[in-house]
Design an enzyme around this catalytic site. Structure first.
Site, PDB file in Angstrom:
ATOM      1  N   SER A 129       0.830  -1.197   0.000  1.00  0.00           N
ATOM      2  CA  SER A 129       0.000   0.000   0.000  1.00  0.00           C
ATOM      3  C   SER A 129       0.864   1.247   0.000  1.00  0.00           C
ATOM      4  O   SER A 129       1.892   1.302   0.665  1.00  0.00           O
ATOM      5  CB  SER A 129      -0.923   0.029   1.229  1.00  0.00           C
ATOM      6  OG  SER A 129      -1.683   1.224   1.256  1.00  0.00           O
ATOM      7  N   LYS A 183      -4.253  -6.881   3.691  1.00  0.00           N
ATOM      8  CA  LYS A 183      -4.336  -5.815   2.678  1.00  0.00           C
ATOM      9  C   LYS A 183      -5.772  -5.604   2.225  1.00  0.00           C
ATOM     10  O   LYS A 183      -6.211  -4.465   1.986  1.00  0.00           O
ATOM     11  CB  LYS A 183      -3.441  -6.155   1.483  1.00  0.00           C
ATOM     12  CG  LYS A 183      -3.491  -5.128   0.337  1.00  0.00           C
ATOM     13  CD  LYS A 183      -3.167  -3.716   0.802  1.00  0.00           C
ATOM     14  CE  LYS A 183      -2.821  -2.758  -0.326  1.00  0.00           C
ATOM     15  NZ  LYS A 183      -3.750  -2.676  -1.435  1.00  0.00           N
ATOM     16  N   HIS A 186      -7.397  -3.600   4.881  1.00  0.00           N
ATOM     17  CA  HIS A 186      -6.851  -2.243   4.735  1.00  0.00           C
ATOM     18  C   HIS A 186      -7.641  -1.480   3.676  1.00  0.00           C
ATOM     19  O   HIS A 186      -8.056  -0.337   3.881  1.00  0.00           O
ATOM     20  CB  HIS A 186      -5.374  -2.338   4.341  1.00  0.00           C
ATOM     21  CG  HIS A 186      -4.771  -1.080   3.786  1.00  0.00           C
ATOM     22  ND1 HIS A 186      -5.080  -0.591   2.535  1.00  0.00           N
ATOM     23  CD2 HIS A 186      -3.854  -0.216   4.299  1.00  0.00           C
ATOM     24  CE1 HIS A 186      -4.393   0.508   2.304  1.00  0.00           C
ATOM     25  NE2 HIS A 186      -3.642   0.757   3.356  1.00  0.00           N
ATOM     26  N   ASN A 187      -7.897  -2.117   2.538  1.00  0.00           N
ATOM     27  CA  ASN A 187      -8.607  -1.443   1.461  1.00  0.00           C
ATOM     28  C   ASN A 187     -10.069  -1.187   1.825  1.00  0.00           C
ATOM     29  O   ASN A 187     -10.646  -0.180   1.411  1.00  0.00           O
ATOM     30  CB  ASN A 187      -8.516  -2.264   0.175  1.00  0.00           C
ATOM     31  CG  ASN A 187      -7.147  -2.169  -0.469  1.00  0.00           C
ATOM     32  OD1 ASN A 187      -6.164  -1.814   0.172  1.00  0.00           O
ATOM     33  ND2 ASN A 187      -7.058  -2.498  -1.738  1.00  0.00           N
ATOM     34  N   GLU A 190     -10.051   1.823   3.864  1.00  0.00           N
ATOM     35  CA  GLU A 190      -9.816   2.942   2.941  1.00  0.00           C
ATOM     36  C   GLU A 190     -11.119   3.365   2.259  1.00  0.00           C
ATOM     37  O   GLU A 190     -11.411   4.563   2.164  1.00  0.00           O
ATOM     38  CB  GLU A 190      -8.782   2.510   1.902  1.00  0.00           C
ATOM     39  CG  GLU A 190      -8.464   3.535   0.839  1.00  0.00           C
ATOM     40  CD  GLU A 190      -7.561   2.956  -0.233  1.00  0.00           C
ATOM     41  OE1 GLU A 190      -7.778   3.285  -1.418  1.00  0.00           O
ATOM     42  OE2 GLU A 190      -6.650   2.182   0.100  1.00  0.00           O
TER      43      GLU A 190
END
Length: 477
Positions: A129, A183, A186-187, A190
């Site tokens: 990222s 990840k 994480h997205n 986001e």
């Protein structure tokens, strides 16, 4: 130049920047791209004069690397990765290591780790990222696979990663697809924060009539606080200040209101549903993007359903605050919605860790997200502190610091949601956050009636609050 320390396949913007990052940190590199013209262009441009070898075939590429080979694949997720692995595998030798640095579905990574480890190859699924700038200057990296495979790349990735005051923004996540799952979450976080900031922008524009510079001034104030200082708030300010070079007006107002997505937000929500973890703020953000894509339908419906969105903000609507202030109620709503996004993401990681035996270190995840990545924020230090103090924390919201934030700011969130409803302005993330926090903090919810109905029509039984056991009632006699 002898054999290269490190190899990269896929010279897109991310691939180019990652290989330049590795070379800058002392790792000579070899590169391969499906079209050799792209390789030549890179070597004659950004890669000129560097310790980088260009190769025209996979055979030449593999032969150019020192053993054990460390190969980072930056190609499209899904079948292209499987096809590349199938082509590469016959060229590899025992101990060689493949690294998937794209946004792969974690279950695909689980499968690939098992298949390649059975052939005595190493395989790492590594979330990366930071966008193009982060890839060049230092991203946050989330590698998963066997510990031995991670150990083989640790000297490389610790040098390449973003550096914060307590170390590099990379650590071993866990076995199998752990890195790509982290990840994915994480997205999802986001997605949530981007939509939260979009909703704040919409309210500032439509309720207070602010222009881009005035809204950017508010974001600048927010970005000076511990609770909201972050990369996403910083770039939102930049976006709001930027002018259209042709008209001189705010550029953001010339952009079509249909947001794209690449699937990771959907994977986050699907995983949460499968694991039974509520992520309503993240889901609302995903749903907002899907709804935004229905632009022709929305534009037609606007004329047919005028009552759902008043043409002007009604007089009984709310006031956000005076120009020049940091709009306290909206600030508090934004803080709590961002906290909810992180809390939901961390809760999902906790459940996945249990189900898949990832043994995730949640304090370490907070640490590696503090630099390089898109969701980097000052708040992550508090998240790191919370899980350091209590690794078994049931939910981020019950940590003392976060609980105090919620108790102090909830009235601001309530006023924003109520005011937006009266004004006919959709705020899906703010609304979902209020429901999430209120539901989580309510000792008795109305699902006792749902259980009664389920037992009534389907004999599904129910539990009682006053005695143990499973019960059934003949409701319709």
């Amino acid at each position: 130049m002898g054999k290269a320390h490190f190899g990269l396949i896929g010279l897109g913007v991310m691939g180019e920047n990652l290989v330049l990052n590795a070379e800058r940190n002392g790792f000579s590199s070899s590169v391969y791209n499906r079209t050799y013209a792209k390789t030549e262009e890179f070597l004659q441009g950004r890669g000129a004069g560097r310790q980088i070898i260009g190769t025209a075939s996979l055979e030449e590429f593999v032969a150019s690397l020192e053993r054990p080979r460390r190969i980072l694949m930056m190609v499209k997720a899904g079948q292209p990765i499987d096809d590349l692995i199938a082509t590469l595998s016959p060229l590899l030798e025992e101990g060689d290591l493949l690294i998937d640095g794209g946004n792969s579905l974690y279950t695909d990574t689980e499968r690939r780790v098992a298949e390649l480890e059975s052939k005595s190859f190493g395989y790492i699924g590594m979330g990366v990222s930071g966008g193009a700038k982060g890839a060049l200057e230092g991203p946050s990296m989330m590698p998963g696979g066997t510990r031995a495979a991670y150990d083989a790349i640790e000297p490389l990735v610790r040098k390449m990663a973003a550096q914060v005051n307590d170390g590099p923004c990379v650590t071993y996540m866990g076995p199998g697809g752990a890195g790509h799952f982290v990840k994915t979450v994480h997205n999802g976080i986001e997605y949530g924060i981007e939509q939260i900031l979009a909703e704040a922008y919409d309210l500032m524009k439509r309720v207070s009539g602010m222009n881009g510079d005035q809204m950017a001034d508010v974001l600048a104030q927010w970005n000076s606080t511990e609770e909201l200082a972050s990369f996403l708030v910083e770039i939102t300010e930049v976006c709001l200040r930027t002018k259209d070079p042709e008209s001189g007006a705010d550029l953001v107002e010339a952009i079509v209101d249909a947001a794209g997505q690449k699937g990771t937000g959907l994977w986050t929500v699907e995983s949460a549903l499968n694991m039974g973890v509520p992520v309503p703020t993240i889901y609302a953000a995903l749903n907002a993007r899907v709804l935004s894509s229905l632009r022709p339908e929305r534009m037609a419906a606007e004329a047919i359903l005028p009552a759902v969105r008043p043409a002007t903000v009604p007089t009984h609507s709310f006031e956000l605050g005076q120009l020049g202030s940091d709009l306290p109620a909206l600030r508090d709503a934004t803080i709590l919605a961002c906290i909810a996004s992180y809390a939901q993401g961390m809760a999902l990681l906790q459940e996945a860790s249990k189900l898949h035996n990832y043994n995730l270190d949640f304090a370490a995840i907070g640490q590696i997200w503090k630099g390089g990545c898109i969701i980097r924020a000052r708040l992550l230090q508090r998240i790191q502190d919370a899980y350091t103090a209590n690794p078994d924390l049931s939910n981020l919201m019950v940590d003392p610091w976060f609980a105090e934030q919620i108790n102090r700011r909830i009235d601001g969130l309530r006023s924003v949601v109520a005011g937006a409803a009266n004004a006919g302005i959709p705020v899906p993330c703010f609304s979902s956050t209020l429901d999430y926090i209120t539901s989580y903090g309510t000792g008795r919810l109305p699902q006792n009636l749902v259980q009664a109905m389920r037992d009534c029509f389907g004999s599904h039984t129910y539990a009682r609050v006053d005695r143990p056991g499973s019960f059934h009632t003949e409701w319709l006699t």
